[in-house]
Motif scaffolding. Sequence first.
Motif, mmCIF file in Angstrom:
data_model
loop_
_atom_site.group_PDB
_atom_site.id
_atom_site.type_symbol
_atom_site.label_atom_id
_atom_site.label_comp_id
_atom_site.label_asym_id
_atom_site.label_seq_id
_atom_site.Cartn_x
_atom_site.Cartn_y
_atom_site.Cartn_z
ATOM 1 N N SER A 191 0.818 -1.212 0.000
ATOM 2 C CA SER A 191 0.000 0.000 0.000
ATOM 3 C C SER A 191 0.853 1.264 0.000
ATOM 4 O O SER A 191 0.378 2.324 -0.390
ATOM 5 N N GLY A 192 2.103 1.143 0.459
ATOM 6 C CA GLY A 192 2.979 2.305 0.491
ATOM 7 C C GLY A 192 2.653 3.292 1.587
ATOM 8 O O GLY A 192 3.196 4.386 1.637
ATOM 9 N N GLU A 193 1.755 2.920 2.523
ATOM 10 C CA GLU A 193 1.377 3.825 3.597
ATOM 11 C C GLU A 193 2.441 3.822 4.687
ATOM 12 O O GLU A 193 3.183 2.855 4.863
ATOM 13 N N TYR A 194 2.474 4.900 5.449
ATOM 14 C CA TYR A 194 3.419 5.002 6.548
ATOM 15 C C TYR A 194 3.108 3.930 7.596
ATOM 16 O O TYR A 194 1.962 3.702 7.957
ATOM 17 N N GLY A 195 4.129 3.230 8.074
ATOM 18 C CA GLY A 195 3.947 2.159 9.045
ATOM 19 C C GLY A 195 3.494 0.859 8.435
ATOM 20 O O GLY A 195 3.130 -0.074 9.151
ATOM 21 N N ASP A 196 3.528 0.757 7.107
ATOM 22 C CA ASP A 196 3.034 -0.430 6.409
ATOM 23 C C ASP A 196 4.196 -1.359 6.058
ATOM 24 O O ASP A 196 4.292 -1.848 4.943
ATOM 25 N N GLU A 197 5.110 -1.602 7.003
ATOM 26 C CA GLU A 197 6.256 -2.455 6.717
ATOM 27 C C GLU A 197 5.848 -3.923 6.717
ATOM 28 O O GLU A 197 4.910 -4.327 7.410
ATOM 29 N N THR A 198 6.578 -4.716 5.958
ATOM 30 C CA THR A 198 6.316 -6.148 5.874
ATOM 31 C C THR A 198 7.611 -6.846 5.489
ATOM 32 O O THR A 198 8.649 -6.208 5.313
ATOM 33 N N ASN A 199 7.570 -8.163 5.372
ATOM 34 C CA ASN A 199 8.731 -8.911 4.901
ATOM 35 C C ASN A 199 8.295 -10.273 4.394
ATOM 36 O O ASN A 199 7.092 -10.578 4.342
ATOM 37 N N GLU A 200 9.257 -11.092 3.996
ATOM 38 C CA GLU A 200 8.999 -12.438 3.503
ATOM 39 C C GLU A 200 9.974 -13.419 4.143
ATOM 40 O O GLU A 200 10.995 -13.015 4.700
ATOM 41 N N ILE A 201 9.660 -14.704 4.049
ATOM 42 C CA ILE A 201 10.636 -15.758 4.326
ATOM 43 C C ILE A 201 10.940 -16.420 2.995
ATOM 44 O O ILE A 201 10.024 -16.840 2.276
ATOM 45 N N ILE A 202 12.224 -16.478 2.644
ATOM 46 C CA ILE A 202 12.638 -17.112 1.403
ATOM 47 C C ILE A 202 13.529 -18.302 1.737
ATOM 48 O O ILE A 202 13.912 -18.508 2.898
ATOM 49 N N ALA A 203 13.861 -19.081 0.728
ATOM 50 C CA ALA A 203 14.647 -20.292 0.950
ATOM 51 C C ALA A 203 15.752 -20.413 -0.087
ATOM 52 O O ALA A 203 15.585 -20.019 -1.245
ATOM 53 N N PHE A 204 16.884 -20.967 0.354
ATOM 54 C CA PHE A 204 18.006 -21.294 -0.523
ATOM 55 C C PHE A 204 18.172 -22.804 -0.579
ATOM 56 O O PHE A 204 18.047 -23.492 0.444
ATOM 57 N N ASP A 205 18.474 -23.318 -1.757
ATOM 58 C CA ASP A 205 18.788 -24.737 -1.917
ATOM 59 C C ASP A 205 20.198 -24.981 -1.379
ATOM 60 O O ASP A 205 21.154 -24.345 -1.825
ATOM 61 N N LEU A 206 20.351 -25.914 -0.452
ATOM 62 C CA LEU A 206 21.653 -26.153 0.160
ATOM 63 C C LEU A 206 22.645 -26.825 -0.775
ATOM 64 O O LEU A 206 23.853 -26.780 -0.536
ATOM 65 N N ALA A 207 22.158 -27.452 -1.838
ATOM 66 C CA ALA A 207 23.066 -28.104 -2.779
ATOM 67 C C ALA A 207 23.652 -27.118 -3.770
ATOM 68 O O ALA A 207 24.794 -27.264 -4.209
ATOM 69 N N THR A 208 22.890 -26.105 -4.138
ATOM 70 C CA THR A 208 23.323 -25.181 -5.185
ATOM 71 C C THR A 208 23.552 -23.760 -4.667
ATOM 72 O O THR A 208 24.234 -22.971 -5.308
ATOM 73 N N GLY A 209 22.950 -23.420 -3.528
ATOM 74 C CA GLY A 209 23.038 -22.056 -3.024
ATOM 75 C C GLY A 209 22.056 -21.111 -3.672
ATOM 76 O O GLY A 209 22.029 -19.927 -3.341
ATOM 77 N N ARG A 210 21.230 -21.600 -4.584
ATOM 78 C CA ARG A 210 20.292 -20.725 -5.292
ATOM 79 C C ARG A 210 18.989 -20.568 -4.514
ATOM 80 O O ARG A 210 18.569 -21.461 -3.793
ATOM 81 N N THR A 211 18.340 -19.420 -4.703
ATOM 82 C CA THR A 211 17.025 -19.234 -4.122
ATOM 83 C C THR A 211 16.029 -20.109 -4.864
ATOM 84 O O THR A 211 16.157 -20.364 -6.057
ATOM 85 N N VAL A 212 15.011 -20.564 -4.144
ATOM 86 C CA VAL A 212 13.925 -21.320 -4.759
ATOM 87 C C VAL A 212 12.776 -20.354 -5.009
ATOM 88 O O VAL A 212 12.690 -19.294 -4.378
ATOM 89 N N PRO A 213 11.876 -20.671 -5.932
ATOM 90 C CA PRO A 213 10.829 -19.700 -6.275
ATOM 91 C C PRO A 213 9.790 -19.497 -5.187
ATOM 92 O O PRO A 213 9.177 -18.437 -5.119
#
Length: 633
Positions: free
Chosen positions: A505-527
Amino acid sequence: MTQPPPPPPNQPPDPQGGFGAPTPPPHQQPEPGYGYPQQPPPQPDQSYGYPQQQPDQSYGYPQQPDQGQGYGYPQQPPAPPQQQPYGYPTAPQQQPQQPYGGYQQPTQPPYGYPTQPQPSYDGYQQPVPAPASGGGKKLSAQLQIIIAAAVAVVLIVGAGIWYANSGSGGGPGEEAKGTAGTSQGTGGAGDTGGTGGTGGSNGLGGGGKEKPPASTQAKMAFSVGQPKVPDLTDVSGSWITDKAYVKTGVTSIVAYDLDKGSVLWTLPLTGQVCGASRHQTADHKVPILFEAKKRVAPRYYQTCTEVGMVDLNTGKLLWSTSVTGGSAGDQKARFSEVTLSGKTVAAGGTDGGAAFDIANGNPRWKPQADKQSCYDLGYGGGEGLVAVRKCGSYNSQYVMIQNLDPMTGAPLSQFKMPTGVQYASVVSTKPLVVAADVGDSAGDGSGISDFFSIDEKTGKLKAKITADADQYAARCRSTRVESCSQALVGNGRLYVPTEEHEGASGEYGDETNEIIAFDLATGRTVPEKADAGDKYTLVPLRMDGGDLIAYKAPPYNKGGRIVSINGGTMKETLLLENPGDRTIRDAETSFSLNGSELAYADGRFFLSGTMVSKEDSTSNYKKYLIVAFAVAR
């Protein structure tokens, strides 16, 4: 055997003090309580392990929170627009932000030609805008077909390049080798009712024990005020059993009834608790460190030399012992942290490492002198036992990661950390994942610039995962081996949260985040990724089979939530939601995310402090040692 010999002469003390929550980097003010757009409160928050001010109630007995000051309501004017949030497509009129993994998006094509879709973080393409007319002639149907075909080819190639390079932690010319260790669940269990998450499960996730109750609405079960102390005091350490929530005090350990908060037992000790294992045995026994004498003025300091085993069911100290050797010589060896693996308790510090039989405390090995000036700084426990071993003279030290036989201490494999690593932290022992701040490059006090995925059988590096301090929020105490938080390993993946950023929304106080994952065999992020949703912040707590248990830190007008996240699809299921009542919310948010212990099990959620300080009589804020929430049963 990996035995700790004397450390280099004049080894500097731990710059971060006692065990527990991390200390903020120099010249950095403690962060305010999470989730609240506000002016800083009169007293510093408990962020990065700084203590909250004392309550006026006595320590050790449950109590209800007082009416708090209007803590956490917006008081500042709206902030200027922030940069585009992580994981979201970049608006066409803005300069696109480089997504995780380092893929550089193509430059804007010439005016009047179709814009190529930009690959976003999660691997999905943005819509292709219509060709800009610019007042010129319309393209012929045949020319439009040719251009569309060319765009499709570029799109496929571009997406392939992005996937091949995204999240690759290795440096130039470095290849990821081996296969990832996995902890795959049965898949699919507990996915209903969640939000967020993309892509398929790939057979991962599921199998968790935590299921949503009939009603997810929670109430405050009990609270305990902070103890009165004469000086800054570390009280890290807490555990959940089937009957009690057990918390370290000052010179004691106390068990509280899970639902009522009444004291079930108290274990007095000779001195301050100075180390506590995050692992416990299946029958609820846990090793601790404590001081041989009580602290007295003016220094309020004693050496941390005693190792003990506590029965969390009965409150009995089953055994306690100490050892000599290493750089301590004929004196008692000093330890800074303790853990367990299998039938072995292991304690480490700058005097070296030692191990003990879990049943009776008999030493398995002691700190020993070494020709290379090597010593075991500390150990990571759990499914395996891994030593972080420092070697060399003070000006040319290097760090070894050794996978040990828990019964003998003999190295089964080892990996030498790169130049520029002074300390390392063990995130997981099986599969083996280590975090370090290479060359002190993180710059944010997190203790992490890179994660290292290591084959514990061969000691070979499988992948190096670069964790940009501006993007990822996991943390480790750099001088502690088993201190990492907000970083989980399971399903052959490393799960970490992003830093907070502006919401959709871009409003003040509207912070958020995500949890992402990396493949331990390749080091790449997964979708796949999990989205916190506007105004919430996801904090991963622990693995539950193939799923993640996570806390959603709330906005200023709601209570926090506990969710289960499928480790494959990253879809979430609500397990518990705290009340939005202002007084109760103030108690919940009095704990900082980086300076507290957060634990959830079987419909109960506990927040507890790790540092307390001398009471400030001028403060009107109530400070808590423990706040507990529970769903109806």
